[in-house]
Write a protein that holds these residues in place. Structure first.
Motif, short mmCIF file in Angstrom:
data_model
loop_
_atom_site.label_atom_id
_atom_site.label_comp_id
_atom_site.label_asym_id
_atom_site.label_seq_id
_atom_site.Cartn_x
_atom_site.Cartn_y
_atom_site.Cartn_z
N ARG A 1 0.59 5.83 -11.57
CA ARG A 1 0.04 4.76 -10.72
C ARG A 1 1.01 3.60 -10.58
O ARG A 1 1.75 3.27 -11.50
N VAL B 1 1.91 2.03 -3.54
CA VAL B 1 0.82 2.66 -4.29
C VAL B 1 0.77 4.16 -3.99
O VAL B 1 0.64 4.98 -4.90
N THR C 1 -7.26 -1.25 -1.58
CA THR C 1 -6.45 -1.42 -0.38
C THR C 1 -5.92 -2.85 -0.47
O THR C 1 -6.69 -3.80 -0.50
N TYR C 2 -4.62 -2.97 -0.56
CA TYR C 2 -4.02 -4.28 -0.79
C TYR C 2 -3.71 -5.04 0.50
O TYR C 2 -3.15 -4.48 1.44
N TYR D 1 5.75 -4.75 -9.21
CA TYR D 1 4.61 -3.97 -9.66
C TYR D 1 4.75 -3.49 -11.11
O TYR D 1 5.84 -3.47 -11.69
N SER E 1 1.75 7.60 -6.65
CA SER E 1 0.54 8.32 -7.07
C SER E 1 0.83 9.73 -7.54
O SER E 1 1.91 10.28 -7.33
N TYR F 1 -11.85 4.05 -12.87
CA TYR F 1 -11.35 2.90 -12.12
C TYR F 1 -10.47 3.35 -10.96
O TYR F 1 -9.35 3.85 -11.15
N GLY F 2 -10.99 3.18 -9.75
CA GLY F 2 -10.24 3.56 -8.56
C GLY F 2 -9.27 2.49 -8.13
O GLY F 2 -9.20 1.40 -8.70
N GLY F 3 -8.50 2.80 -7.09
CA GLY F 3 -7.51 1.86 -6.59
C GLY F 3 -8.06 0.93 -5.53
O GLY F 3 -9.26 0.94 -5.21
N ASN G 1 0.82 -1.21 0.00
CA ASN G 1 0.00 0.00 0.00
C ASN G 1 0.85 1.26 0.00
O ASN G 1 0.47 2.28 -0.58
N VAL H 1 0.75 -0.40 -9.73
CA VAL H 1 -0.20 -1.51 -9.66
C VAL H 1 0.54 -2.76 -9.19
O VAL H 1 1.19 -3.45 -9.99
#
Length: 272
Positions: free
Chosen positions: A177, A115, A269-270, A199, A119, A265-267, A112, A179
Motif C-alpha cells: 500500500r 496509490v 479517493t484523495y 507518502y 497496490s 480498512y479500505g483506501g 491517486n 499512503v
C-alpha cells in the motif's frame, strides 16, 4: 539504488530496508536475508519497473479591505491545508478519474495514481496491465508493459512469497500500500504538470510463518503529467527516499492484527 538509473529487467531490486532484529511474526529468519530485503519495498519495485520511460517520451491597491485581508490569510494551493475541493465522482477500472484541468486536479491525479501503482494489483498481470493503461499516457503504457511483465517474473514473485500468479499462500495476506501524506506542484502549465507526492509505503507478507513481515518506508514520488484524453496521465516518474520521521515506540502488531486491518480498512479517493 538511485532513481533514474538504468536497470536490467531480468530481476528487480529495491531500496534496502532495515528490518527488526527478530521476526515479529515468530518465524525463522531466512538465510541470505540481505538480498531479499532489498526487494521488499514499494519504491524499489515500482522505480525499477518505470525507469525505462524516464527518457521516453504568480500592483494593486495599497489599501486592504477586511475581505482582502481574509483572502491573504487563506492557505496557498501548495500549503499543507487541504483545498476543500471535492474528490472526483468517477472511476475507470477502479481508479479515480476525471480530474480537473487545474493544479489541484493534477495533485489529486498524481496522488491517486501513486496509490494504484503501489497496490497489490501490480503483482498480478491482468490488473497490472489495467492499472498501467489507465494512469499512463498511451505511449508510455505501451513501452512499460513488456518490461514489467519480464520484471514480475515467477522467480521475483517467489522471493516475495507469492506464487506465479501473484497470489499469497493460504493463510497469509500480502500487503502493498501507498499512503499519501501530501502533494505539491513543482511546475504547471495548461497541458503539463510536475507533481511530487510524499507518502508512507507498506509492503510484506502477513502470516504466522512469514519471514518477510510487513514493513514501512517513507518516499517522495514525483510525476511528470500530461493532459491527454480529457484527464491527467503520467508520462514519466521518479522516486527518492524520505523525508522520514523519527520512528515512534509503537508496539509491533501480530500477523493476525495486520491481516485484519488490511481486510477491514479500505483506501480513499484523495483530493487536494
Amino acid at each position: 539504488m538511485s532513481p533514474g538509473d538504468e536497470h536490467d529487467y531480468g530481476e528487480p531490486t529495491g531500496t534496502r530496508m532495515r528490518l527488526p532484529d527478530s521476526d515479529p511474526y515468530g518465524g525463522a529468519r531466512r538465510p541470505g536475508r540481505s538480498s531479499s530485503r532489498s526487494l521488499v519495498t514499494v519504491v524499489g519495485v515500482v522505480v525499477l519497473l518505470i525507469a525505462a520511460i524516464a527518457f521516453a517520451n504568480r500592483g494593486g491597491d495599497d489599501s486592504e479591505s477586511p475581505t482582502a485581508a481574509g483572502e491573504a490569510n487563506k492557505p496557498e494551493t501548495a500549503a499543507t491545508a487541504a483545498s476543500g475541493t471535492k474528490p472526483v465522482g468517477t472511476k475507470r477500472g477502479g481508479i479515480p478519474s476525471g480530474f480537473a484541468r487545474t493544479e489541484q486536479g493534477a495533485q489529486s491525479a498524481a496522488t491517486n495514481y501513486a496509490v494504484a501503482l503501489g497496490s497489490t494489483g501490480m503483482f498480478q498481470k491482468d490488473t497490472r496491465h489495467g492499472i498501467v493503461d489507465t494512469v499512463y499516457t498511451a505511449d508510455a503504457a505501451a513501452k512499460l508493459q513488456a518490461p514489467m511483465d519480464r520484471a514480475y517474473s515467477a522467480d521475483f514473485l517467489a522471493k516475495l512469497g507469492l506464487d506465479a500468479n501473484g497470489d499469497a499462500p493460504e493463510g497469509n495476506t500480502f500487503v502493498s500500500r501507498v499512503v499519501p501524506v501530501g502533494a505539491t506542484v513543482q511546475a504547471y502549465s495548461d497541458t503539463t504538470a510536475k507533481v511530487a507526492v510524499w507518502y508512507l509505503g507498506l509492503i510484506g507478507m502477513s502470516g504466522e510463518n512469514s519471514t518477510d513481515p510487513v514493513t514501512s518506508s517513507w518516499q517522495t514520488w514525483t510525476f511528470d503529467l500530461r493532459w491527454a484524453d480529457g484527464d491527467w496521465k503520467i508520462v514519466s516518474d521518479t522516486q527518492t527516499d524520505g523525508p522520514a520521521p523519527v520512528p515512534g515506540d509503537d508496539k509491533v502488531a501480530s500477523s493476525d492484527e495486520i491481516s485484519k486491518a488490511i481486510q477491514e480498512y479500505g483506501g480513499f479517493t484523495y483530493a487536494r
